[in-house]
Motif scaffolding. Structure first.
Motif, PDB file in Angstrom:
ATOM      1  N   THR A 331      12.684 -22.828 -49.350  1.00 16.95           N
ATOM      2  CA  THR A 331      11.363 -23.339 -49.674  1.00 16.95           C
ATOM      3  C   THR A 331      10.367 -22.182 -49.592  1.00 16.95           C
ATOM      4  O   THR A 331      10.628 -21.180 -48.916  1.00 16.95           O
ATOM      5  CB  THR A 331      10.957 -24.438 -48.694  1.00 16.95           C
ATOM      6  N   PRO A 332       9.219 -22.294 -50.251  1.00 14.04           N
ATOM      7  CA  PRO A 332       8.242 -21.214 -50.179  1.00 14.04           C
ATOM      8  C   PRO A 332       7.822 -20.869 -48.756  1.00 14.04           C
ATOM      9  O   PRO A 332       7.635 -19.690 -48.427  1.00 14.04           O
ATOM     10  CB  PRO A 332       7.062 -21.761 -51.000  1.00 14.04           C
ATOM     11  N   ALA A 333       7.671 -21.878 -47.907  1.00 16.82           N
ATOM     12  CA  ALA A 333       7.247 -21.623 -46.526  1.00 16.82           C
ATOM     13  C   ALA A 333       8.280 -20.801 -45.774  1.00 16.82           C
ATOM     14  O   ALA A 333       7.922 -19.958 -44.929  1.00 16.82           O
ATOM     15  CB  ALA A 333       6.996 -22.947 -45.806  1.00 16.82           C
ATOM     16  N   MET A 334       9.564 -21.017 -46.056  1.00 18.36           N
ATOM     17  CA  MET A 334      10.611 -20.225 -45.405  1.00 18.36           C
ATOM     18  C   MET A 334      10.732 -18.857 -46.051  1.00 18.36           C
ATOM     19  O   MET A 334      10.875 -17.835 -45.360  1.00 18.36           O
ATOM     20  CB  MET A 334      11.950 -20.964 -45.462  1.00 18.36           C
ATOM     21  N   GLN A 335      10.672 -18.793 -47.365  1.00 20.21           N
ATOM     22  CA  GLN A 335      10.819 -17.517 -48.063  1.00 20.21           C
ATOM     23  C   GLN A 335       9.768 -16.511 -47.594  1.00 20.21           C
ATOM     24  O   GLN A 335      10.053 -15.317 -47.462  1.00 20.21           O
ATOM     25  CB  GLN A 335      10.719 -17.730 -49.569  1.00 20.21           C
ATOM     26  N   ALA A 336       8.556 -16.999 -47.306  1.00 18.09           N
ATOM     27  CA  ALA A 336       7.473 -16.117 -46.877  1.00 18.09           C
ATOM     28  C   ALA A 336       7.738 -15.496 -45.515  1.00 18.09           C
ATOM     29  O   ALA A 336       7.152 -14.457 -45.180  1.00 18.09           O
ATOM     30  CB  ALA A 336       6.158 -16.892 -46.847  1.00 18.09           C
ATOM     31  N   ARG A 337       8.625 -16.097 -44.735  1.00 19.28           N
ATOM     32  CA  ARG A 337       8.906 -15.611 -43.381  1.00 19.28           C
ATOM     33  C   ARG A 337      10.156 -14.753 -43.291  1.00 19.28           C
ATOM     34  O   ARG A 337      10.385 -14.097 -42.266  1.00 19.28           O
ATOM     35  CB  ARG A 337       9.060 -16.816 -42.436  1.00 19.28           C
ATOM     36  N   LEU A 338      10.980 -14.760 -44.328  1.00 21.18           N
ATOM     37  CA  LEU A 338      12.288 -14.122 -44.243  1.00 21.18           C
ATOM     38  C   LEU A 338      12.256 -12.655 -44.655  1.00 21.18           C
ATOM     39  O   LEU A 338      11.535 -12.256 -45.568  1.00 21.18           O
ATOM     40  CB  LEU A 338      13.286 -14.843 -45.149  1.00 21.18           C
ATOM     41  N   LYS A 339      13.084 -11.875 -43.989  1.00 22.00           N
ATOM     42  CA  LYS A 339      13.444 -10.551 -44.462  1.00 22.00           C
ATOM     43  C   LYS A 339      14.939 -10.588 -44.765  1.00 22.00           C
ATOM     44  O   LYS A 339      15.761 -10.722 -43.858  1.00 22.00           O
ATOM     45  CB  LYS A 339      13.164  -9.472 -43.406  1.00 22.00           C
ATOM     46  N   ILE A 340      15.289 -10.518 -46.033  1.00 22.79           N
ATOM     47  CA  ILE A 340      16.688 -10.615 -46.434  1.00 22.79           C
ATOM     48  C   ILE A 340      17.420  -9.346 -46.011  1.00 22.79           C
ATOM     49  O   ILE A 340      16.968  -8.235 -46.267  1.00 22.79           O
ATOM     50  CB  ILE A 340      16.809 -10.823 -47.951  1.00 22.79           C
ATOM     51  N   GLU A 341      18.576  -9.519 -45.370  1.00 29.60           N
ATOM     52  CA  GLU A 341      19.332  -8.390 -44.837  1.00 29.60           C
ATOM     53  C   GLU A 341      20.619  -8.120 -45.602  1.00 29.60           C
ATOM     54  O   GLU A 341      21.313  -7.145 -45.319  1.00 29.60           O
ATOM     55  CB  GLU A 341      19.669  -8.639 -43.361  1.00 29.60           C
ATOM     56  N   VAL A 342      20.959  -8.977 -46.554  1.00 30.80           N
ATOM     57  CA  VAL A 342      22.189  -8.811 -47.332  1.00 30.80           C
ATOM     58  C   VAL A 342      21.841  -8.185 -48.677  1.00 30.80           C
ATOM     59  O   VAL A 342      21.071  -8.761 -49.451  1.00 30.80           O
ATOM     60  CB  VAL A 342      22.891 -10.163 -47.552  1.00 30.80           C
ATOM     61  N   PRO A 343      22.361  -7.006 -48.962  1.00 38.27           N
ATOM     62  CA  PRO A 343      22.039  -6.343 -50.236  1.00 38.27           C
ATOM     63  C   PRO A 343      22.396  -7.218 -51.434  1.00 38.27           C
ATOM     64  O   PRO A 343      23.428  -7.884 -51.458  1.00 38.27           O
ATOM     65  CB  PRO A 343      22.908  -5.076 -50.209  1.00 38.27           C
ATOM     66  N   ASP A 344      21.495  -7.215 -52.415  1.00 37.54           N
ATOM     67  CA  ASP A 344      21.721  -7.899 -53.690  1.00 37.54           C
ATOM     68  C   ASP A 344      21.782  -9.428 -53.574  1.00 37.54           C
ATOM     69  O   ASP A 344      22.182 -10.107 -54.524  1.00 37.54           O
ATOM     70  CB  ASP A 344      23.024  -7.410 -54.367  1.00 37.54           C
ATOM     71  N   LEU A 345      21.393  -9.977 -52.414  1.00 37.31           N
ATOM     72  CA  LEU A 345      21.371 -11.433 -52.305  1.00 37.31           C
ATOM     73  C   LEU A 345      20.259 -11.991 -53.185  1.00 37.31           C
ATOM     74  O   LEU A 345      19.111 -11.562 -53.113  1.00 37.31           O
ATOM     75  CB  LEU A 345      21.134 -11.869 -50.858  1.00 37.31           C
ATOM     76  N   LYS A 346      20.584 -12.955 -54.007  1.00 34.21           N
ATOM     77  CA  LYS A 346      19.602 -13.613 -54.841  1.00 34.21           C
ATOM     78  C   LYS A 346      19.145 -14.893 -54.133  1.00 34.21           C
ATOM     79  O   LYS A 346      19.960 -15.797 -53.902  1.00 34.21           O
ATOM     80  CB  LYS A 346      20.178 -13.930 -56.212  1.00 34.21           C
ATOM     81  N   LEU A 347      17.871 -14.940 -53.796  1.00 31.63           N
ATOM     82  CA  LEU A 347      17.312 -16.087 -53.089  1.00 31.63           C
ATOM     83  C   LEU A 347      16.461 -16.896 -54.058  1.00 31.63           C
ATOM     84  O   LEU A 347      15.444 -16.424 -54.557  1.00 31.63           O
ATOM     85  CB  LEU A 347      16.480 -15.626 -51.900  1.00 31.63           C
ATOM     86  N   GLU A 348      16.896 -18.108 -54.320  1.00 36.30           N
ATOM     87  CA  GLU A 348      16.178 -18.993 -55.225  1.00 36.30           C
ATOM     88  C   GLU A 348      15.065 -19.714 -54.476  1.00 36.30           C
ATOM     89  O   GLU A 348      15.294 -20.307 -53.406  1.00 36.30           O
ATOM     90  CB  GLU A 348      17.126 -20.009 -55.841  1.00 36.30           C
ATOM     91  N   ALA A 349      13.848 -19.674 -55.003  1.00 32.96           N
ATOM     92  CA  ALA A 349      12.725 -20.402 -54.412  1.00 32.96           C
ATOM     93  C   ALA A 349      12.720 -21.823 -54.954  1.00 32.96           C
ATOM     94  O   ALA A 349      12.773 -22.043 -56.170  1.00 32.96           O
ATOM     95  CB  ALA A 349      11.422 -19.707 -54.722  1.00 32.96           C
ATOM     96  N   VAL A 350      12.698 -22.800 -54.055  1.00 30.61           N
ATOM     97  CA  VAL A 350      12.699 -24.213 -54.452  1.00 30.61           C
ATOM     98  C   VAL A 350      11.422 -24.858 -53.935  1.00 30.61           C
ATOM     99  O   VAL A 350      11.237 -24.988 -52.726  1.00 30.61           O
ATOM    100  CB  VAL A 350      13.938 -24.945 -53.866  1.00 30.61           C
ATOM    101  N   PRO A 351      10.509 -25.243 -54.817  1.00 33.41           N
ATOM    102  CA  PRO A 351       9.246 -25.804 -54.363  1.00 33.41           C
ATOM    103  C   PRO A 351       9.412 -27.153 -53.665  1.00 33.41           C
ATOM    104  O   PRO A 351      10.411 -27.820 -53.830  1.00 33.41           O
ATOM    105  CB  PRO A 351       8.433 -25.947 -55.651  1.00 33.41           C
TER     106      PRO A 351
END
Length: 351
Positions: A331-351
């Motif tokens: 979710t946008p609220a979670m995405q704003a808090r995350l620092k992705i640590e896995v190279p090339d991970l594609k994180l889909e934003a779901v409203p």
């Protein structure tokens, strides 16, 4: 399959990023609730931290023994009375837990239901040594036909009875969160303003980790890590009073014919949910934040592809989900808090 205890210790680890030039927090570890438990305390003398941490771990041990689902306990005694059709007197604490768990289950349409202990036992998850075997399908269907649910329990004061003898309580997906809330209250009472409590990946923050005001930074376990001790999927900073909880298919599971069966059972089908690898929820500060971080991740996990609707229904704004195919969504609220640590991970934003 690896030894379950060893697997839990490896996979429940949280990553704490050190603050340069600051003293390390006092740390104590234990093994309670069938998982690794860690208490970190900062900003007080070691003797005070040690005494406060010991009280927290003592309470964890008491809760574990009092509400154990398959060893002799107050909870198992209630389950025996339910099976026999008898009423049963419980402590005020136990009665309060039942009422709270009933409310949490109802909020999630009973996708997470602590009343399905018999079903969990049929699948072989009521043991520390999980065996790779499928249950008798006729027994599963017979139990499903009786529709056991924590909603069947009736309380008059501290007296409990059930409309359904097939109900058996299992607080495995609820009690760790309760323990987080109790730990924070205990630490505050002991004059501790800065701490981090981790119960197998269910984590709650109190204050900050040092005098500079550095937030506690934790890691979210990758459900399919590459090698032992692999990097987390993502990290985030936990602020004062926030709690985070993860439900994953990698904590307690077995495999048969190449298929994974985890302990998170769908009460509608009687079989383990298999559309999700992991769900992590971030809960804002407030009463019962720890409990909510534990109990509310389960219905979102079990909801599978309908996870976003369930999260909205539960009022959980910050969610990270890894689907069965390994696709990560947030979710946008979670995405704003995350620092992705896995190279090339594609994180889909779901409203």
């Amino acid at each position: 399959m690896p030894n379950v205890r060893r697997l839990l210790i490896l996979l429940a680890t949280i990553w704490l990023l050190a603050a340069c030039g600051q003293p390390a927090p006092w740390r104590q570890e234990s093994y309670v609730f069938g998982t690794r438990v860690e208490v970190l305390i900062a900003g007080v003398p070691e003797a005070q931290a040690r005494a406060a941490g010991a009280r927290v771990l003592q309470d964890f041990d008491r809760l574990h023994r009092t509400y154990h689902a398959w060893q002799p306990s107050e909870l198992s005694a209630l389950n025996q009375s339910i099976a026999a059709g008898r009423t049963h007197d419980v402590t005020p604490e136990f009665a309060a837990f039942i009422r709270e768990a009933q409310a949490a289950a109802a909020a999630g349409d009973h996708l997470f239901d602590p009343g399905i202990g018999r079903l969990i036992a049929l699948w072989g998850f009521h043991t520390d040594d999980i065996q790779a075997r499928l249950p008798d399908s006729a027994a599963v269907h017979a139990l499903l036909a009786r529709h056991p649910s924590i909603a069947d329990l009736r309380l008059e004061g501290n007296r409990v009875d059930s409309r359904n003898r097939s109900v058996a309580l299992d607080f495995g997906g609820y009690l760790k969160g309760v323990a987080l809330d109790r730990a924070v209250a205990s630490l505050k009472q002991d004059g501790v303003a800065n701490a981090l409590i981790n119960i197998g990946g269910n984590v709650m923050a109190l204050g900050t980790r040092d005098a500079a005001g550095t937030h506690w930074r934790i890691g979210i376990q990758h459900p399919r890590p590459q090698g032992v001790g692999g990097a987390p999927l993502a990290t985030l900073e936990l602020k004062d009073g926030e709690a985070i909880g993860t439900s994953g298919d990698y904590h307690r599971y077995f495999e048969v014919a190449g298929r994974r069966y985890c302990h998170l059972l769908d009460p509608r089908t009687g079989i383990p949910a298999d559309a999700t690898q992991a769900v992590t929820v971030l809960i804002a500060p407030g009463p019962g934040a720890g409990m909510r971080s534990d109990a509310l991740s389960k219905p979102i996990f079990i909801a599978g592809r309908e996870w976003r609707g369930m999260a909205k229904k539960l009022g959980v704004d910050a969610v990270l989900r890894v689907g069965a195919d390994g696709t990560a969504s947030a979710t946008p609220a979670m995405q704003a808090r995350l620092k992705i640590e896995v190279p090339d991970l594609k994180l889909e934003a779901v409203p």
